[in-house]
Design a protein around this motif. Structure first.
Motif, mmCIF file in Angstrom:
data_model
loop_
_atom_site.group_PDB
_atom_site.id
_atom_site.type_symbol
_atom_site.label_atom_id
_atom_site.label_comp_id
_atom_site.label_asym_id
_atom_site.label_seq_id
_atom_site.Cartn_x
_atom_site.Cartn_y
_atom_site.Cartn_z
ATOM 1 N N ALA A 61 7.421 16.466 0.324
ATOM 2 C CA ALA A 61 6.367 15.364 0.085
ATOM 3 C C ALA A 61 7.051 13.859 0.089
ATOM 4 O O ALA A 61 8.417 13.873 0.146
ATOM 5 N N SER A 62 6.322 13.090 0.542
ATOM 6 C CA SER A 62 6.657 11.594 0.646
ATOM 7 C C SER A 62 5.610 10.828 0.492
ATOM 8 O O SER A 62 4.603 10.920 0.483
ATOM 9 N N VAL A 63 5.982 9.394 0.248
ATOM 10 C CA VAL A 63 5.058 8.351 0.256
ATOM 11 C C VAL A 63 5.267 7.191 0.997
ATOM 12 O O VAL A 63 6.539 6.926 1.013
ATOM 13 N N GLU B 293 0.959 -1.053 0.102
ATOM 14 C CA GLU B 293 -0.195 0.047 -0.144
ATOM 15 C C GLU B 293 0.766 1.280 0.028
ATOM 16 O O GLU B 293 1.931 1.238 0.566
ATOM 17 N N ALA B 294 0.380 2.278 -0.562
ATOM 18 C CA ALA B 294 1.111 3.553 -0.634
ATOM 19 C C ALA B 294 0.188 4.539 -0.109
ATOM 20 O O ALA B 294 -0.941 5.039 -0.431
ATOM 21 N N HIS B 295 0.780 5.414 0.970
ATOM 22 C CA HIS B 295 0.122 6.536 1.488
ATOM 23 C C HIS B 295 0.928 8.061 1.590
ATOM 24 O O HIS B 295 1.914 8.080 1.721
ATOM 25 N N PRO B 296 0.296 8.904 0.586
ATOM 26 C CA PRO B 296 1.058 10.256 0.379
ATOM 27 C C PRO B 296 1.072 11.055 1.892
ATOM 28 O O PRO B 296 -0.093 11.165 2.393
ATOM 29 N N VAL B 297 2.297 11.482 2.090
ATOM 30 C CA VAL B 297 2.419 12.156 3.491
ATOM 31 C C VAL B 297 3.241 13.490 3.390
ATOM 32 O O VAL B 297 4.366 13.335 2.558
ATOM 33 N N VAL B 298 2.797 14.753 3.382
ATOM 34 C CA VAL B 298 3.562 15.811 2.970
ATOM 35 C C VAL B 298 3.877 16.654 4.418
ATOM 36 O O VAL B 298 2.689 16.631 5.165
ATOM 37 N N VAL C 11 11.860 2.100 14.436
ATOM 38 C CA VAL C 11 10.559 2.840 14.854
ATOM 39 C C VAL C 11 9.220 2.374 14.705
ATOM 40 O O VAL C 11 9.249 1.400 13.845
ATOM 41 N N GLU C 12 8.357 3.080 15.393
ATOM 42 C CA GLU C 12 6.919 2.658 15.124
ATOM 43 C C GLU C 12 5.978 3.811 14.633
ATOM 44 O O GLU C 12 5.849 4.856 15.039
ATOM 45 N N VAL C 13 5.265 3.371 13.620
ATOM 46 C CA VAL C 13 4.359 4.242 13.007
ATOM 47 C C VAL C 13 3.020 4.322 13.653
ATOM 48 O O VAL C 13 2.534 3.250 13.970
ATOM 49 N N GLU C 14 2.642 5.723 13.646
ATOM 50 C CA GLU C 14 1.179 5.998 14.406
ATOM 51 C C GLU C 14 0.320 5.903 13.242
ATOM 52 O O GLU C 14 0.029 6.818 12.148
ATOM 53 N N PRO C 15 -0.202 4.945 12.791
ATOM 54 C CA PRO C 15 -1.094 4.748 11.381
ATOM 55 C C PRO C 15 -2.309 5.840 11.147
ATOM 56 O O PRO C 15 -2.362 6.411 10.127
ATOM 57 N N GLU C 16 -2.850 6.462 12.317
ATOM 58 C CA GLU C 16 -3.881 7.501 12.245
ATOM 59 C C GLU C 16 -3.241 8.667 11.782
ATOM 60 O O GLU C 16 -4.084 9.663 11.125
ATOM 61 N N ARG C 17 -2.022 8.971 11.853
ATOM 62 C CA ARG C 17 -1.224 10.014 11.268
ATOM 63 C C ARG C 17 -1.114 10.046 9.726
ATOM 64 O O ARG C 17 -0.897 11.073 9.230
ATOM 65 N N LEU C 18 -1.207 9.078 9.307
ATOM 66 C CA LEU C 18 -1.354 9.015 7.612
ATOM 67 C C LEU C 18 -2.335 9.699 7.027
ATOM 68 O O LEU C 18 -2.546 9.724 5.892
ATOM 69 N N THR C 19 -3.376 9.735 7.832
ATOM 70 C CA THR C 19 -4.796 10.231 7.211
ATOM 71 C C THR C 19 -4.947 11.669 7.600
ATOM 72 O O THR C 19 -6.165 11.936 7.251
ATOM 73 N N ARG C 20 -4.249 12.473 8.200
ATOM 74 C CA ARG C 20 -4.508 13.872 8.619
ATOM 75 C C ARG C 20 -3.270 14.644 8.446
ATOM 76 O O ARG C 20 -2.541 14.030 8.465
ATOM 77 N N PRO C 21 -3.639 15.988 7.966
ATOM 78 C CA PRO C 21 -2.275 16.770 7.625
ATOM 79 C C PRO C 21 -1.528 16.892 8.756
ATOM 80 O O PRO C 21 -1.821 16.877 10.000
#
Length: 376
Positions: A35-37, A9-14, A361-371
């Motif tokens: 920008a990042s993905v 899966e790919a999630h855009p994160v700016v 490191v540990e990703v916080e998945p909910e942070r992928l869905t908000r600016p």
């Protein structure tokens, strides 16, 4: 029974930015941003690994949009079903579906997959990066502060900011104006006489200018000159190396170990400013480090203003492979916001190397869905 890739899966994160850095400027009228993905690879047993592609359109031809479409429409369909513990097969599949031109096709995009796969292997085995590579572990890595300025007055302020945060070493963006570059490097060396001073031209000189300015930069206290010419000016690199005024490092001109091997044989360089994102990830970067060390050449640790997961990968690689000089990893300097539960810490000019499995490191998945600007 092998563990297989079940989903990619790919999630855009700016990321919002701080300060001014020329490579983070958007097209006319658009605010600077990084920008990042974020790449998520799920194994068939449900375990997840995380990676990050970090396109930089003013540095490379890859953009957030090209990374997203390539991951979703080309790479992901090829990777599902492959063995998690066979990174060579994964890279072969990626290179079949996105072919090379002179070198690896879309390496920044592919780096996100490589990082996620490495992270997944670490999580499946419970091993850290150093353990996966059978390398010694380090808990800290010395960083360099980036001086990218338009005036000498601005330079004094930027150096002061770095010193206030405990930084002792500085990398300076130079070119195309050699007179300003010399004044800038003399100023930084006067302000930080004991620091490691590293000049990066990002291909901004022509050959005649580079040959003229290199000895003067050396006299000003510069220790190495990175990417003085455009990547394709190979005869110019040979002349600069023959001149011997400064160690000549390549960056933009080296993506895979294939051309690096040729450049070493042709005696075009003294070393490489390593970037994990530029060369397609950790798998390829380690090959290049080994090749350079076998040839008795130097390598310095650098980056593409890396956030979060990409920064973690750089720290793991450079720490495990015994980087001796300060690393020009300026993500903490120019970026704000994080997708991590615990952000990577920098104390007194040193980054703390994450100690968990995989990338650590540990990703916080909910942070992928908000600016990320919503974060404090």
């Amino acid at each position: 029974m092998s563990t297989r890739i079940a989903a990619v899966e790919a999630h855009p994160v700016v990321y919002p930015t701080r300060g001014w850095f020329k490579f983070l400027e958007g097209p006319r009228g658009r605010r600077p941003a990084r920008a990042s993905v974020v790449v998520k690879i799920t194994a068939d047993n449900g375990v997840v690994g995380w990676g990050q592609s970090i396109p930089l359109h003013r540095w490379s031809y890859e953009t957030l949009e090209t990374v997203l479409t390539t991951l979703q429409h080309y790479l992901a369909p090829e990777l599902v079903g492959l063995d998690v513990f066979d990174p060579e097969a994964v890279h072969a599949a990626m290179n079949r579906v996105i072919a090379p031109s002179f070198s690896t096709g879309q390496p920044i995009c592919k780096a996100g997959v490589d990082l996620a796969l490495f992270d997944l292997m670490g999580r499946l085995t419970g091993r850290t990066a150093a353990q996966l590579w059978n390398r010694p572990a380090r808990d800290r890595l010395t960083l360099s502060w980036t001086v990218n300025v338009r005036t000498l007055e601005e330079a004094e302020q930027v150096v002061a900011e770095g010193r206030a945060l405990g930084y002792r070493h500085f990398n300076v963006k130079v070119a195309p104006d050699p007179q300003f570059d010399l004044e800038l490097c003399r100023l930084v060396k006067r302000l930080v006489p004991d620091g490691f001073l590293w000049a990066d031209a990002n291909g901004g000189y022509d050959e005649a200018t580079a040959l003229e300015v290199a000895p003067k930069l050396a006299d000003a206290g510069v220790a190495v000159l990175e990417q003085p010419l455009p990547a394709a000016r190979l005869t110019g690199y040979r002349r600069l190396r023959q001149q011997g005024a400064l160690p000549i490092l390549m960056d933009e001109g080296v993506v895979s170990h294939v051309e690096l091997e040729e450049f070493i044989r042709l005696e075009l360089l003294d070393g490489v400013a390593m970037k994990v994102a530029r060369c397609g990830g950790l798998t390829e970067a380690r090959k290049q480090i080994q090749m350079l060390e076998n040839a008795g050449l130097m390598w310095l640790g650098s980056g593409l203003t890396d956030p979060d997961l990409s920064l973690a990968a750089c720290l793991q690689l450079y720490a495990a492979h015994g980087l001796e000089k300060p690393a020009a990893l300026n993500g903490p300097q120019f970026l704000r916001g994080t997708i991590l539960r615990e952000p990577i810490r920098v104390e007194n000019g040193e980054a703390l190397v994450p100690q968990g499995p995989g990338l650590g490191v540990e990703v916080e998945p909910e942070r992928l869905t908000r600016p990320l600007t919503d974060q404090p």
